[in-house]
Design a protein around this motif. Structure first.
Motif, PDB file in Angstrom:
ATOM      1  N   VAL A  33      98.788 -13.546 -14.792  1.00  0.00           N
ATOM      2  CA  VAL A  33      97.840 -13.266 -13.716  1.00  0.00           C
ATOM      3  C   VAL A  33      98.198 -14.116 -12.502  1.00  0.00           C
ATOM      4  CG1 VAL A  33      95.961 -12.692 -15.312  1.00  0.00           C
ATOM      5  CG2 VAL A  33      96.238 -15.064 -14.529  1.00  0.00           C
ATOM      6  N   MET A  34      97.614 -13.774 -11.366  1.00  0.00           N
ATOM      7  CA  MET A  34      97.769 -14.603 -10.166  1.00  0.00           C
ATOM      8  C   MET A  34      96.524 -15.473 -10.020  1.00  0.00           C
ATOM      9  SD  MET A  34      98.386 -13.588  -6.135  1.00  0.00           S
ATOM     10  CE  MET A  34     100.168 -13.419  -6.297  1.00  0.00           C
ATOM     11  N   LEU A  35      96.725 -16.749  -9.758  1.00  0.00           N
ATOM     12  CA  LEU A  35      95.634 -17.680  -9.497  1.00  0.00           C
ATOM     13  C   LEU A  35      95.537 -17.909  -7.996  1.00  0.00           C
ATOM     14  CD1 LEU A  35      96.243 -20.341 -12.296  1.00  0.00           C
ATOM     15  CD2 LEU A  35      94.914 -18.224 -12.413  1.00  0.00           C
ATOM     16  N   VAL A  36      94.324 -17.812  -7.458  1.00  0.00           N
ATOM     17  CA  VAL A  36      94.116 -17.972  -6.013  1.00  0.00           C
ATOM     18  C   VAL A  36      92.951 -18.921  -5.777  1.00  0.00           C
ATOM     19  CG1 VAL A  36      95.033 -15.678  -5.527  1.00  0.00           C
ATOM     20  CG2 VAL A  36      92.593 -15.972  -5.875  1.00  0.00           C
ATOM     21  N   LEU A  42     100.733 -13.581  -1.152  1.00  0.00           N
ATOM     22  CA  LEU A  42     102.006 -14.309  -1.156  1.00  0.00           C
ATOM     23  C   LEU A  42     102.630 -14.370   0.232  1.00  0.00           C
ATOM     24  CD1 LEU A  42     103.560 -13.285  -4.573  1.00  0.00           C
ATOM     25  CD2 LEU A  42     103.102 -15.597  -3.780  1.00  0.00           C
ATOM     26  N   ARG A  43     102.155 -13.557   1.160  1.00  0.00           N
ATOM     27  CA  ARG A  43     102.576 -13.712   2.553  1.00  0.00           C
ATOM     28  C   ARG A  43     101.759 -14.803   3.250  1.00  0.00           C
ATOM     29  NH1 ARG A  43     103.591  -7.966   2.321  1.00  0.00           N
ATOM     30  NH2 ARG A  43     101.423  -7.480   2.854  1.00  0.00           N
ATOM     31  N   ARG A  44     100.522 -14.987   2.795  1.00  0.00           N
ATOM     32  CA  ARG A  44      99.639 -15.980   3.419  1.00  0.00           C
ATOM     33  C   ARG A  44      99.766 -17.370   2.791  1.00  0.00           C
ATOM     34  NH1 ARG A  44      94.035 -13.249   2.451  1.00  0.00           N
ATOM     35  NH2 ARG A  44      93.323 -15.351   3.023  1.00  0.00           N
ATOM     36  N   PHE A  45     100.099 -17.411   1.488  1.00  0.00           N
ATOM     37  CA  PHE A  45     100.127 -18.691   0.769  1.00  0.00           C
ATOM     38  C   PHE A  45     101.515 -18.952   0.186  1.00  0.00           C
ATOM     39  CE2 PHE A  45      95.662 -17.465   0.573  1.00  0.00           C
ATOM     40  CZ  PHE A  45      95.003 -18.673   0.811  1.00  0.00           C
ATOM     41  N   GLY A  98      98.299 -23.400  -2.575  1.00  0.00           N
ATOM     42  CA  GLY A  98      99.087 -22.201  -2.772  1.00  0.00           C
ATOM     43  C   GLY A  98      98.481 -21.327  -3.841  1.00  0.00           C
ATOM     44  N   VAL A  99      99.232 -20.299  -4.233  1.00  0.00           N
ATOM     45  CA  VAL A  99      98.841 -19.411  -5.327  1.00  0.00           C
ATOM     46  C   VAL A  99      99.898 -19.546  -6.422  1.00  0.00           C
ATOM     47  CG1 VAL A  99      97.619 -17.830  -3.804  1.00  0.00           C
ATOM     48  CG2 VAL A  99     100.049 -17.436  -4.326  1.00  0.00           C
ATOM     49  N   SER A 100      99.609 -18.988  -7.597  1.00  0.00           N
ATOM     50  CA  SER A 100     100.561 -19.111  -8.695  1.00  0.00           C
ATOM     51  C   SER A 100     100.455 -17.908  -9.614  1.00  0.00           C
ATOM     52  CB  SER A 100     100.300 -20.391  -9.491  1.00  0.00           C
ATOM     53  OG  SER A 100     101.316 -20.600 -10.452  1.00  0.00           O
ATOM     54  N   ILE A 101     101.544 -17.632 -10.336  1.00  0.00           N
ATOM     55  CA  ILE A 101     101.564 -16.589 -11.353  1.00  0.00           C
ATOM     56  C   ILE A 101     101.882 -17.250 -12.679  1.00  0.00           C
ATOM     57  CG2 ILE A 101     102.771 -14.535 -12.180  1.00  0.00           C
ATOM     58  CD1 ILE A 101     103.113 -13.705  -9.264  1.00  0.00           C
ATOM     59  N   HIS A 156      87.492 -25.620 -12.043  1.00  0.00           N
ATOM     60  CA  HIS A 156      88.180 -25.846 -10.771  1.00  0.00           C
ATOM     61  C   HIS A 156      87.796 -24.819  -9.694  1.00  0.00           C
ATOM     62  CE1 HIS A 156      91.040 -29.074 -11.840  1.00  0.00           C
ATOM     63  NE2 HIS A 156      90.952 -28.568 -13.062  1.00  0.00           N
ATOM     64  N   GLY A 157      86.999 -23.839 -10.061  1.00  0.00           N
ATOM     65  CA  GLY A 157      86.627 -22.833  -9.075  1.00  0.00           C
ATOM     66  C   GLY A 157      87.786 -21.975  -8.628  1.00  0.00           C
ATOM     67  N   VAL A 158      88.721 -21.710  -9.515  1.00  0.00           N
ATOM     68  CA  VAL A 158      89.908 -20.908  -9.184  1.00  0.00           C
ATOM     69  C   VAL A 158      89.684 -19.467  -9.627  1.00  0.00           C
ATOM     70  CG1 VAL A 158      92.345 -20.540  -9.768  1.00  0.00           C
ATOM     71  CG2 VAL A 158      91.514 -22.829  -9.230  1.00  0.00           C
ATOM     72  N   GLN A 159      90.112 -18.535  -8.788  1.00  0.00           N
ATOM     73  CA  GLN A 159      89.970 -17.116  -9.108  1.00  0.00           C
ATOM     74  C   GLN A 159      91.229 -16.588  -9.813  1.00  0.00           C
ATOM     75  OE1 GLN A 159      88.113 -14.605  -5.925  1.00  0.00           O
ATOM     76  NE2 GLN A 159      88.561 -16.392  -4.648  1.00  0.00           N
ATOM     77  N   GLU A 160      91.004 -15.590 -10.645  1.00  0.00           N
ATOM     78  CA  GLU A 160      92.095 -14.938 -11.366  1.00  0.00           C
ATOM     79  C   GLU A 160      92.227 -13.512 -10.858  1.00  0.00           C
ATOM     80  OE1 GLU A 160      91.985 -15.144 -15.754  1.00  0.00           O
ATOM     81  OE2 GLU A 160      92.053 -12.956 -15.655  1.00  0.00           O
ATOM     82  N   LEU A 161      93.440 -13.137 -10.449  1.00  0.00           N
ATOM     83  CA  LEU A 161      93.686 -11.803  -9.912  1.00  0.00           C
ATOM     84  C   LEU A 161      94.653 -11.069 -10.837  1.00  0.00           C
ATOM     85  CD1 LEU A 161      93.094  -9.988  -7.409  1.00  0.00           C
ATOM     86  CD2 LEU A 161      95.218 -10.880  -6.422  1.00  0.00           C
ATOM     87  N   ARG A 162      94.265  -9.882 -11.259  1.00  0.00           N
ATOM     88  CA  ARG A 162      95.136  -9.101 -12.131  1.00  0.00           C
ATOM     89  C   ARG A 162      96.352  -8.604 -11.365  1.00  0.00           C
ATOM     90  NH1 ARG A 162      91.377  -5.289 -16.057  1.00  0.00           N
ATOM     91  NH2 ARG A 162      90.250  -7.004 -17.084  1.00  0.00           N
TER      92      ARG A 162
END
Length: 287
Positions: free
Chosen positions: A164-167, A180-183, A230-233, A245-251
């Motif tokens: 998943v992507m973490l944002v 990924l263009r913004r972060f 940043g973001v991460s996969i 941590h209040g981090v969102q998960e993006l499918r």
């Protein structure tokens, strides 16, 4: 017990290499166990002067005793009242150590207080598999190879984890490509087995990604994303960590990778009461 099983396998199969396949160890681990037995007996068990090693009369005699002892020990182990006790050398990848392993160890302590679990400091799948084959650990929890893994070992699947992507929590909208263009990208270290899967996916799906750091700990990656760096996969982290941590998960898209978390042990340890207890505890946590 392991050395006796190895000796019996050598005599049965006719070579160190064939015995290694049968017991699920490397040939070097088999050689080491034979040397340890020879030190214990105080004399050689095999004649190594020829191209093919030949058992000595002592080895043949010891093999008969070893097979008898193994059979008697197996019969004792099969008794339902036999307690789970002793030592298990366990290896687990870093994400398992901070997720399922603490709960499993607590279950084992409550159910089997006489069982001592020694956790290996090795935290990546490939070295853990090597340590298992070399008989340095008894059981490993790791990322199963995409090809399924060696058939000379016993595998038990535990959980399949999607990537998943973490944002950061402040992000309100955006596709993975837009984010990924913004972060910048905080990479799950490609030197790790799980990190290589993420890196391959990023190269194919997001060639524009800008990497700023490589981290081995998913917990650390979550903290960095939480700070807005940043973001991460990564493989899907535990919910409690993301909430903390209040981090969102993006499918991600349907072609995103997944990884199979599995337990693995050597064939020689099939039916081990101690390893069965550890396997049950881990399976219950992942259920």
């Amino acid at each position: 017990m392991a050395m006796l099983s190895t000796l019996a396998a050598i005599l049965e199969r006719g070579s160190f290499a064939a015995a290694a396949q049968q017991v699920g160890c490397t040939p070097s681990a088999v050689s080491l166990q034979v040397k340890q037995l020879e030190v214990w007996f105080g004399q050689p068990l095999f004649d190594r002067s020829a191209r093919i090693v030949k058992p000595t009369s002592l080895a043949l005699e010891a093999g008969v005793v070893a097979r008898e002892m193994i059979a008697r020990l197996d019969a004792l182990r099969a008794r339902p009242a036999m307690a789970v006790a002793g030592r298990v050398r366990l290896g687990a990848i870093a994400s398992v150590q901070s997720d399922a392993l603490p709960q499993a160890l607590r279950r084992l302590r409550d159910l089997h207080p006489a069982l001592d679990i020694e956790v290996s400091p090795i935290v990546d799948s490939d070295p853990l598999l090597g340590a298992l084959k070399a008989a340095q650990i008894d059981l490993a929890v790791l990322v199963r190879p995409q090809g399924g893994g060696s058939s000379r070992l016993i595998w038990q699947n535990l959980a399949r984890q999607p990537y998943v992507m973490l944002v950061p929590a402040v992000v309100t909208a955006g596709t993975p490509q837009e984010l990924l263009r913004r972060f910048d990208l905080i990479r799950y270290d490609p030197a790790l087995t799980g990190g290589r899967l993420a890196a391959q996916y990023v190269r194919q799906a997001f060639p524009q990604a800008r990497s700023i750091m490589d981290l081995r700990s998913i917990d650390a990656i979550v903290a960095m994303v939480s700070a807005g760096l940043g973001v991460s996969i990564v493989p899907q982290p535990r919910r409690a960590l993301l909430r903390a941590h209040g981090v969102q998960e993006l499918r991600l898209a349907r072609n995103a990778p997944t990884r199979q978390i599995a337990m693995v042990r050597r064939n020689a340890d099939a039916g081990s009461r101690n390893l069965d207890a550890v396997a049950r505890a881990l399976a219950e946590v992942y259920a």
